[in-house]
Design a protein around this motif. Structure first.
Motif, PDB file in Angstrom:
ATOM      1  N   TRP A  26       5.051   7.493   4.318  1.00 24.93           N
ATOM      2  CA  TRP A  26       5.168   5.753   4.822  1.00 24.93           C
ATOM      3  C   TRP A  26       5.981   5.331   5.514  1.00 24.93           C
ATOM      4  O   TRP A  26       5.917   4.504   6.081  1.00 24.93           O
ATOM      5  N   LEU A  55       6.198   1.825   7.961  1.00 24.77           N
ATOM      6  CA  LEU A  55       6.470   0.180   7.553  1.00 24.77           C
ATOM      7  C   LEU A  55       7.623   0.291   9.152  1.00 24.77           C
ATOM      8  O   LEU A  55       8.673   1.093   9.552  1.00 24.77           O
ATOM      9  N   LEU A  77      14.143  -0.908  -2.569  1.00 23.02           N
ATOM     10  CA  LEU A  77      12.763  -0.649  -1.656  1.00 23.02           C
ATOM     11  C   LEU A  77      12.554   1.141  -1.581  1.00 23.02           C
ATOM     12  O   LEU A  77      11.271   2.187  -2.422  1.00 23.02           O
ATOM     13  N   ALA A 102       8.835   2.948  -3.327  1.00 24.55           N
ATOM     14  CA  ALA A 102       8.103   4.173  -2.946  1.00 24.55           C
ATOM     15  C   ALA A 102       8.395   5.640  -2.653  1.00 24.55           C
ATOM     16  O   ALA A 102       6.910   5.967  -3.288  1.00 24.55           O
ATOM     17  N   LEU A 119       7.027  -3.504  -0.859  1.00 26.72           N
ATOM     18  CA  LEU A 119       6.430  -2.568   0.016  1.00 26.72           C
ATOM     19  C   LEU A 119       4.919  -3.057   0.314  1.00 26.72           C
ATOM     20  O   LEU A 119       4.648  -4.468  -0.748  1.00 26.72           O
TER      21      LEU A 119
END
Length: 459
Positions: free
Chosen positions: A126, A130, A109, A113, A85
């Motif tokens: 988030w 994204l 990923l 997160a 990220l």
């Protein structure tokens, strides 16, 4: 006959008229991006500089690398670790973009997160902020397994490995170059077709590395689950970036992963990463033209560190190196390995500046030098008792160079409370000015601690 350049009445100075033969046409340069790049071997503190700039950014981007990179950001005493990220995602108002030059391990990923989300409020919402380029390549579990096997083979065959993170970065970039890789767009387009191509790729790797265990059905199941989750985040990256550049005024920040001396073309090959982590990687990794690159900030640690093996001219394998390692807490975010430490190497940083054209420098971890009575700075490489005018491409040559140092007086006092340049001890100020003069690049920030507040801005 070519027309003359005319300036439009548009309030944005980036928009104007350009001369072309026979007609006058609009040229929209659009928004320019601010770029933050590492100027040494990584671990310079890019995450902290990005975090500082991201606080009022509208968009933060990653353009290359994968989860082999590690950026640490400290907010309200909470330490967040980012690998895939963009670390600027910590700003709740910013859109985060992972460009086509990044290689993505999808389960990793989401693990990253969720881990950071549990630490504090920094990553709230988030998933809605994204954006992922549909052209980004996918890192599979077998890429990571193969990475480990390749390192083992290098050790057995040559007596030394490359010191990779074993995150599959090299194998997936190799597949990308060999045109056998699979991308996010392939995953979302037709999962049955994607599955067949995945199986073919897995069979290929199995034939080359028989000891690698590949759970085809298990990984495909994980990827299908990830597919549903990322679908709302995926965009045509080129179109998305074009809209961002040519829409309303935006502050766009690009955070480089790894660093100049780890660049696949310009780094200390072969002990490098597999992507272009110099300024050229910004354009190819995001799908944007070079005229949209604005400020390019180079992040320079006040001394030099390196993870893994490879030539390191200013390394101090002594009590100085141990002191820097201990005081600087020099341990890799991704690997957990201790970093090798040495004096600041300005030959190396000038080389990075030649490639990237830094418009300003962020000098980090000045406070780590607080206890030293004197400080050395590498300024010239000598080879066979003669100075050489360039940074050597060949590793064996780089191993042989002898460094010529300038010695500066230390300041023997705590700089961590300094918030203005004038607050620094006189010799600390002289150290900063010496670096600035030697590089011919202004120092814009000086880091004297881990927190957001521990950053002195000079202009």
């Amino acid at each position: 006959m070519c027309s003359v350049f005319l300036t439009s009445h548009n309030t944005n100075p980036a928009f104007g008229l350009v001369p072309i033969c026979g007609a006058v046409q609009w040229s929209a340069v659009g928004n320019r991006v601010t770029v933050v790049l590492g100027a040494q071997w990584g671990d310079e503190g890019k995450g902290k500089v990005v975090d500082l700039l991201a606080q009022d950014a509208d968009m933060v981007c990653r353009c290359q690398g994968g989860n082999n990179a590690g950026h640490t950001v400290v907010v309200d005493s909470v330490e967040y670790d980012f690998h895939l990220l963009p670390s600027g995602i910590i700003n709740p108002k910013a859109t985060a973009f992972i460009g086509n030059g990044v290689v993505i391990h999808l389960p990793g990923l989401f693990e990253e997160a969720e881990k950071n989300e549990r630490k504090g409020k920094g990553l709230q919402g988030w998933e809605g902020r994204l954006v992922i380029s549909d052209r980004a390549h996918i890192v599979f579990d077998f890429h990571q397994a193969v990475d480990g096997v390749q390192e083992q083979q290098r050790q057995e065959q040559a007596g030394k490995n490359l010191g990779t993170t074993k995150k599959g970065i090299g194998p997936v970039y190799s597949a990308k170059a060999a045109r056998s890789g699979l991308r996010i767009c392939d995953l979302l387009h037709d999962f049955d077709q994607f599955s067949e191509r995945y199986k073919g790729l897995a069979k290929h790797y199995k034939s080359m590395y028989p000891t690698v265990v590949i759970d085809v059905d298990g990984e495909l199941a994980k990827l299908k689950s990830c597919m549903e989750r990322i679908k709302p985040m995926v965009r045509d990256g080129v179109h998305f970036m074009h809209e961002a550049l040519h829409g309303p005024p935006k502050k766009i920040l690009v955070e480089g992963a790894n660093a100049a001396l780890l660049d696949i073309d310009f780094g200390t090959y072969p002990f490098v990463t597999s992507s272009n982590c110099t300024v050229g990687g910004v354009c190819t990794g995001l799908g944007m033209p070079p005229q949209n690159v604005g400020e390019v900030y180079g992040v320079v640690k006040a001394y030099t560190t390196r993870v893994g093996i490879g030539a390191f001219p200013t390394e101090q394998s002594n009590e100085i190196g141990e002191l820097l390692q201990t005081r600087g807490k020099e341990v890799g975010v991704t690997t957990g390995r201790k970093r090798r430490c040495g004096w600041l190497d300005l030959v190396l940083v000038k080389y990075a500046h030649m490639i990237n054209g830094f418009t300003a420098i962020a000098l980090t971890k000045l406070d780590i030098l607080d206890v030293l009575p004197e400080i050395k700075v590498g300024v010239v490489y000598n080879l066979d008792n003669q100075p050489i005018p360039h940074f050597p491409a060949n590793q064996e040559v780089l191993q042989r160079v002898e460094v010529q140092y300038d010695t500066l007086p230390g300041w023997n006092s705590d700089t961590s409370a300094a918030r203005r340049f004038e607050d620094l001890p006189e010799n600390a100020q002289k150290y900063v000015l010496y670096i600035e003069e030697h590089l011919g690049v202004p120092v814009k920030w000086i880091g004297v601690g881990k927190s957001r507040e521990s950053m002195i801005q000079l202009f």
